[in-house]
Design a protein around this motif. Structure first.
Motif, PDB file in Angstrom:
ATOM      1  N   LEU A  90       0.827  -1.210   0.000  1.00 15.90           N
ATOM      2  CA  LEU A  90       0.000   0.000   0.000  1.00 15.90           C
ATOM      3  C   LEU A  90       0.859   1.256   0.000  1.00 15.90           C
ATOM      4  N   LYS A  91       2.124   1.065   0.282  1.00 13.79           N
ATOM      5  CA  LYS A  91       3.052   2.197   0.344  1.00 13.79           C
ATOM      6  C   LYS A  91       3.389   2.683  -1.067  1.00 13.79           C
ATOM      7  N   ARG A  92       3.598   1.729  -1.975  1.00 17.85           N
ATOM      8  CA  ARG A  92       4.080   2.113  -3.307  1.00 17.85           C
ATOM      9  C   ARG A  92       3.097   1.792  -4.419  1.00 17.85           C
ATOM     10  N   GLY A  93       1.995   1.144  -4.072  1.00 12.65           N
ATOM     11  CA  GLY A  93       1.017   0.771  -5.099  1.00 12.65           C
ATOM     12  C   GLY A  93       0.187   1.985  -5.489  1.00 12.65           C
ATOM     13  N   ARG A  94       0.328   2.439  -6.722  1.00  6.49           N
ATOM     14  CA  ARG A  94      -0.413   3.640  -7.138  1.00  6.49           C
ATOM     15  C   ARG A  94      -1.901   3.356  -7.299  1.00  6.49           C
ATOM     16  N   THR A  95      -2.253   2.090  -7.595  1.00  7.95           N
ATOM     17  CA  THR A  95      -3.685   1.798  -7.793  1.00  7.95           C
ATOM     18  C   THR A  95      -4.455   1.998  -6.489  1.00  7.95           C
ATOM     19  N   VAL A  96      -3.887   1.553  -5.372  1.00  5.50           N
ATOM     20  CA  VAL A  96      -4.613   1.677  -4.102  1.00  5.50           C
ATOM     21  C   VAL A  96      -4.720   3.138  -3.668  1.00  5.50           C
ATOM     22  N   ARG A  97      -3.701   3.897  -3.947  1.00  5.77           N
ATOM     23  CA  ARG A  97      -3.743   5.322  -3.570  1.00  5.77           C
ATOM     24  C   ARG A  97      -4.885   6.024  -4.306  1.00  5.77           C
ATOM     25  N   SER A  98      -4.946   5.792  -5.626  1.00 13.56           N
ATOM     26  CA  SER A  98      -6.006   6.446  -6.405  1.00 13.56           C
ATOM     27  C   SER A  98      -7.384   5.897  -6.028  1.00 13.56           C
ATOM     28  N   LEU A  99      -7.459   4.588  -5.813  1.00 17.93           N
ATOM     29  CA  LEU A  99      -8.759   3.994  -5.470  1.00 17.93           C
ATOM     30  C   LEU A  99      -9.261   4.489  -4.119  1.00 17.93           C
ATOM     31  N   ALA A 100      -8.377   4.578  -3.135  1.00 15.20           N
ATOM     32  CA  ALA A 100      -8.800   5.044  -1.803  1.00 15.20           C
ATOM     33  C   ALA A 100      -9.429   6.438  -1.910  1.00 15.20           C
ATOM     34  N   VAL A 101      -8.808   7.282  -2.732  1.00 21.37           N
ATOM     35  CA  VAL A 101      -9.331   8.638  -2.908  1.00 21.37           C
ATOM     36  C   VAL A 101     -10.740   8.596  -3.526  1.00 21.37           C
ATOM     37  N   LEU A 102     -10.944   7.732  -4.510  1.00 19.87           N
ATOM     38  CA  LEU A 102     -12.272   7.659  -5.151  1.00 19.87           C
ATOM     39  C   LEU A 102     -13.319   7.024  -4.233  1.00 19.87           C
ATOM     40  N   LEU A 103     -12.890   6.104  -3.392  1.00 19.01           N
ATOM     41  CA  LEU A 103     -13.850   5.474  -2.465  1.00 19.01           C
ATOM     42  C   LEU A 103     -14.466   6.525  -1.540  1.00 19.01           C
ATOM     43  N   ALA A 104     -13.689   7.582  -1.277  1.00 14.21           N
ATOM     44  CA  ALA A 104     -14.196   8.657  -0.406  1.00 14.21           C
ATOM     45  C   ALA A 104     -15.455   9.301  -0.991  1.00 14.21           C
ATOM     46  N   GLN A 105     -15.627   9.219  -2.290  1.00 13.44           N
ATOM     47  CA  GLN A 105     -16.833   9.790  -2.923  1.00 13.44           C
ATOM     48  C   GLN A 105     -18.076   8.989  -2.560  1.00 13.44           C
ATOM     49  N   PHE A 106     -17.879   7.818  -1.950  1.00  8.81           N
ATOM     50  CA  PHE A 106     -19.014   6.953  -1.615  1.00  8.81           C
ATOM     51  C   PHE A 106     -19.222   6.858  -0.107  1.00  8.81           C
ATOM     52  N   ALA A 107     -18.637   7.800   0.630  1.00 12.17           N
ATOM     53  CA  ALA A 107     -18.805   7.820   2.090  1.00 12.17           C
ATOM     54  C   ALA A 107     -20.295   7.972   2.424  1.00 12.17           C
ATOM     55  N   PRO A 108     -20.794   7.349   3.489  1.00  8.37           N
ATOM     56  CA  PRO A 108     -20.041   6.558   4.450  1.00  8.37           C
ATOM     57  C   PRO A 108     -19.582   5.223   3.862  1.00  8.37           C
ATOM     58  N   ILE A 109     -18.320   4.941   4.101  1.00  7.70           N
ATOM     59  CA  ILE A 109     -17.732   3.703   3.609  1.00  7.70           C
ATOM     60  C   ILE A 109     -16.582   3.370   4.563  1.00  7.70           C
ATOM     61  N   HIS A 110     -16.267   2.104   4.694  1.00  7.83           N
ATOM     62  CA  HIS A 110     -15.181   1.740   5.603  1.00  7.83           C
ATOM     63  C   HIS A 110     -14.042   1.102   4.807  1.00  7.83           C
ATOM     64  N   ILE A 111     -12.822   1.552   5.040  1.00  8.88           N
ATOM     65  CA  ILE A 111     -11.668   0.965   4.350  1.00  8.88           C
ATOM     66  C   ILE A 111     -10.749   0.312   5.384  1.00  8.88           C
ATOM     67  N   ILE A 112     -10.379  -0.928   5.115  1.00  8.54           N
ATOM     68  CA  ILE A 112      -9.366  -1.594   5.940  1.00  8.54           C
ATOM     69  C   ILE A 112      -8.085  -1.648   5.107  1.00  8.54           C
ATOM     70  N   PHE A 113      -7.019  -1.064   5.625  1.00 13.89           N
ATOM     71  CA  PHE A 113      -5.721  -1.118   4.945  1.00 13.89           C
ATOM     72  C   PHE A 113      -4.925  -2.244   5.582  1.00 13.89           C
ATOM     73  N   CYS A 114      -4.624  -3.272   4.824  1.00 12.24           N
ATOM     74  CA  CYS A 114      -3.961  -4.448   5.384  1.00 12.24           C
ATOM     75  C   CYS A 114      -2.613  -4.658   4.698  1.00 12.24           C
ATOM     76  N   ALA A 115      -1.548  -4.456   5.448  1.00  9.58           N
ATOM     77  CA  ALA A 115      -0.206  -4.551   4.868  1.00  9.58           C
ATOM     78  C   ALA A 115       0.800  -4.832   5.961  1.00  9.58           C
ATOM     79  N   PRO A 116       1.929  -5.427   5.588  1.00  5.87           N
ATOM     80  CA  PRO A 116       3.003  -5.509   6.574  1.00  5.87           C
ATOM     81  C   PRO A 116       3.454  -4.084   6.917  1.00  5.87           C
ATOM     82  N   LYS A 117       3.962  -3.894   8.121  1.00  9.26           N
ATOM     83  CA  LYS A 117       4.280  -2.533   8.611  1.00  9.26           C
ATOM     84  C   LYS A 117       5.115  -1.726   7.625  1.00  9.26           C
ATOM     85  N   GLU A 118       6.122  -2.383   7.017  1.00 12.26           N
ATOM     86  CA  GLU A 118       7.025  -1.628   6.131  1.00 12.26           C
ATOM     87  C   GLU A 118       6.380  -1.237   4.804  1.00 12.26           C
TER      88      GLU A 118
END
Ligand code: NCD
Length: 360
Positions: free
Chosen positions: A205-233
């Motif tokens: 999630l740190k370097r994936g450009r698709t998730v960054r752009s998608l997270a921003v678009l998901l905000a247009q559908f609030a209320p919505i819940h996002i779980i970010f699941c990744a190793p700490k680094e």
């Protein structure tokens, strides 16, 4: 709100690069011409709703040979440059097939090796050259901010033409986010829509450009819940979390994939972006990610709700076991097809032929 800038006084790149992100987005508002598609934050909910309807309509028209022939008359005589300075299979092909569907002729440069940039030509001159021959530039580049920079160069040229960002470094992949949103909306059309759902984004999630752009678009559908699941680094940037909080999106961050899986309505897997890893950190980050802990396999399917969907922007390495491909919840091959229709619709919007299509 930042006031819209006057398009006739296009700032130099040196000036523009100092603008805040809000000012950049205001400058590239989608009602200005030429339209440049650069950031997920450019899209309003109205734009997304219109694009959804238009994508469905184009898909429907293309079901008949007559419809296909009609679509291919709409933008004939327009030429497109696909400038892909980073590897691509699906994004390139879906843009190429979308251009063909809309009757446009397209040309491509798929490697800097074959470009005059290799002889030392500046990026600005290359982009300016495109504006002499083409009516649209579709650009993928590994250098941060090149898409915006190219859009400024085009706006300052004698023949300003639109540009679509088809993936810029680790930052943005706005058209992937559009097709992901289309897929999510389509999947939840008869299940109360995308709002109020829980979407889990998994992987780099740190370097994936698709998730960054998608997270921003998901905000247009609030209320919505996002779980970010990744190793700490490989966790998502704080800046995205702050943006989502400002936009009424509830988020949780976790390293525990299995425990969160049953809570999700959509699980979006991604691969490690190892092309951005230097040799030193490669070993640790890929080790962290390539553990079974972040892989979806057959054994997880029973923990997933019956109506949950499984997504991936592709290419995959081992994040989703092949045996899942035939599960009805697997949507990643649909995403591939939806990408073509979404890009047809986006091109139609850029060239202002939306009404013609909707009236067909
Ligand atoms: C993605 C990309 O290029 O960012 N691929 C794509 O466009 N579908 C995802 C990836 O490469 O991991």
């Amino acid at each position: 709100m930042t006031a819209h800038l006057d398009n006739h006084t296009v700032p130099s790149w040196d000036l523009f690069r100092k603008f805040t992100i809000e000012k950049r987005i205001a400058f590239f508002a989608l009602d200005r011409h030429p339209v440049h598609i650069l950031y997920a934050r450019q899209f309003t909910r109205t734009f997304l709703d219109e694009l959804y309807i238009l994508t469905n309509k184009i898909r429907l028209i293309a079901k008949t040979n007559h419809g296909k022939s009609w679509l291919s008359t709409l933008l004939e005589n327009r030429r497109v440059m696909l400038y892909f300075a980073q590897p691509s299979t699906r994004t390139f092909l879906s843009f190429a097939t979308a251009c063909e569907t809309m009757g446009m002729r397209f040309y491509d440069v798929r490697s800097l090796e074959t470009s005059s940039e290799m002889k030392g030509e500046t990026f600005e001159d290359t982009i300016r050259t495109f504006s002499s021959y083409f009516d649209l530039v579709i650009l993928r580049h590994a250098t941060p901010n090149y898409a915006e920079h190219a859009a400024i160069v085009l706006n300052r040229s004698r023949r300003p033409i639109p540009l679509i960002n088809a993936g810029s470094s680790k930052d943005e992949h706005p058209t992937q986010a559009l097709l992901d949103i289309f897929t999510l909306r389509k999947s939840f059309e008869k299940l109360g829509g995308l709002s109020r759902k829980t979407v889990m984004l998994v992987g780099d999630l740190k370097r994936g450009r698709t998730v960054r752009s998608l997270a921003v678009l998901l905000a247009q559908f609030a209320p919505i819940h996002i779980i970010f699941c990744a190793p700490k680094e490989l966790a998502i940037d704080d800046e995205i979390i702050a943006f989502l909080k400002d936009h009424n999106v509830t988020c949780t961050q976790t390293t525990d994939f299995e425990a969160n899986l049953p809570k999700t309505d959509a699980v979006y897997m991604t691969r490690t972006q190892s092309e951005y890893t230097d040799a030193k950190s490669l070993a640790s980050s890929s080790k962290a990610y390539h553990t079974a802990a972040y892989t979806l396999t057959q054994k997880h399917l029973n923990h997933l709700k019956p109506n949950s969907i499984i997504m991936h922007p592709l290419p995959r390495k081992n994040e989703i076991a092949r045996e899942i491909d035939n599960d009805p919840r697997a949507m990643y091959w649909r995403q591939v097809r939806n990408g073509m229709w979404t890009r047809c619709a986006l091109i139609a919007k850029i060239f202002n032929i939306e009404k013609k299509i909707l009236d067909h």
